[in-house]
Design a protein around this motif. Structure first.
Motif, PDB file in Angstrom:
ATOM      1  N   GLY A  14      -3.360   4.646   1.293  1.00 37.42           N
ATOM      2  CA  GLY A  14      -4.547   3.851   0.986  1.00 37.42           C
ATOM      3  C   GLY A  14      -5.557   4.656   0.175  1.00 37.42           C
ATOM      4  N   GLU A  43      -8.009  -1.793   1.638  1.00 32.55           N
ATOM      5  CA  GLU A  43      -8.188  -0.368   1.931  1.00 32.55           C
ATOM      6  C   GLU A  43      -9.648   0.055   1.804  1.00 32.55           C
ATOM      7  N   VAL A  46       0.850  -1.200   0.000  1.00 33.20           N
ATOM      8  CA  VAL A  46       0.000   0.000   0.000  1.00 33.20           C
ATOM      9  C   VAL A  46       0.881   1.244   0.000  1.00 33.20           C
ATOM     10  N   CYS A  92      -4.602  -5.014  -2.147  1.00 29.92           N
ATOM     11  CA  CYS A  92      -4.474  -3.699  -1.494  1.00 29.92           C
ATOM     12  C   CYS A  92      -5.772  -2.909  -1.616  1.00 29.92           C
TER      13      CYS A  92
END
Lengths: 217, 217
Positions: free
Chosen positions: A107, A68, A23, A64
């Motif tokens: 993020g 997030e 991230v 990711c």
């Protein structure tokens, strides 16, 4: 044997460390420029282990986005107590949203910029997040209309449009707040609350802005 | 010889035809999937001529972004008469914006989706357009504050935040209006005007939304 096992990290923990590193790297460098070498090094593992756990750069990026997106919606959801009046719910939701995006700028960059910036499979992932945010705001506006007893006067298309406007404004403000030194999450939330609620509030009370009744109208 | 020349199209005209075909193809297929063969065929010219005039797929896409950004800002600028009160200026600007994005959905898709979706050189092109829109709205909000004689009470960061919110809301609503059958440009403009102006109006009149003064505030 128990002692040996205790030194080895469980797979789930290792994976989260890899995702943390990914991230940060994707969010700062962008998807194309980020290298798996850099991510592995930042995570303190070997590159083959990253591939073993997360398969490919594409899959790692998708993981990711999902993590997030989930963290952001969980943060907003946890902050909003459904029993409160609509303006209090929106205020709590906006503060949670801007606090989370401020605390997780990498993020947020992945969700709002990087994921859209690299084509279809990733764009579809964030589209689902956005739909959830729009649905949340749509429900709040409907709640507000009910509180003001104006259900029949606020057509569905109008509510949908207002929800899209509010979500677009929040996305834009989160980018701006993260890029502008000295803007706090609370300030960003208060700015949007003022922009949105005083306007929505007037609308709910039956005081819409009226276009001028001339040739230009 | 004059007659022969009249049959040949001037380069500028040919180029606009190529750009028309390119905007349509990029806007609908996306940058990656769009082929130069398809663009040449739609423009009614040979592929080598497209390369001769516009150099590469990258340069052609950049030329599309620039032309569409210019057309959008020109349309908004032409609609807004600086002498009018701020709310009338905003109303005129929003109607021009949503009318233009509704009439040029492929151009809007290029500016707001495709150009961001394919990396840096293109993203920088649209960032310039966005800055111009934010500057335009910032000036309008400052005008409105002056009209309400509230200059000293509305800090610069607040004005900047409101402008970002309004531009983000407009972008989001334009996507939504183009994707939602039956939503007219005038409806989209009226929805945003209600959302934005009634809120901004209250703010200018010194009636901000006030956070609850409890532990949660």
């Amino acid at each position: 044997m128990g002692a040996v096992k205790a030194k080895r990290m469980p797979r789930a923990v290792r994976e989260q460390q890899m995702l943390d590193a990914a991230v940060r790297t994707f969010g700062r460098r962008g998807y194309m420029a980020a290298s798996m070498d850099e991510i592995a090094e930042l995570a303190g593992v070997s590159k083959p282990l990253v591939y073993l756990y997360l398969n490919s750069k594409e899959d790692l990026f998708t993981a990711c986005i999902r993590r997030e997106a989930r963290a952001l919606t969980d943060a907003v959801r946890a902050a909003v107590l459904p029993g409160l009046p609509a303006d209090r719910q929106l205020w709590a939701g906006l503060r949670a949203f801007f606090t989370h995006t401020a605390q997780n700028p990498d993020g947020w960059a992945i969700l709002h910029l990087q994921a859209r910036t690299h084509g279809e499979p990733f764009a579809a992932e964030v589209a689902a997040l956005r739909e959830e945010m729009v649905a949340f705001v749509t429900r709040l506006i409907a709640d507000a209309a009910r509180e003001a007893h104006r259900d029949p006067d606020l057509p569905e298309a109008e509510v949908a449009g207002l929800a899209e406007a509010l979500v677009g404004a929040a996305e834009s403000l989160a980018d701006w707040a993260n890029a502008t030194p000295g803007v706090t999450a609370r300030q960003a939330a208060a700015t949007l609350m003022n922009f949105a609620w005083a306007g929505l509030g007037d609308l709910m009370e039956g005081r819409p802005w009226t276009p001028p009744a001339d040739a230009e109208g």
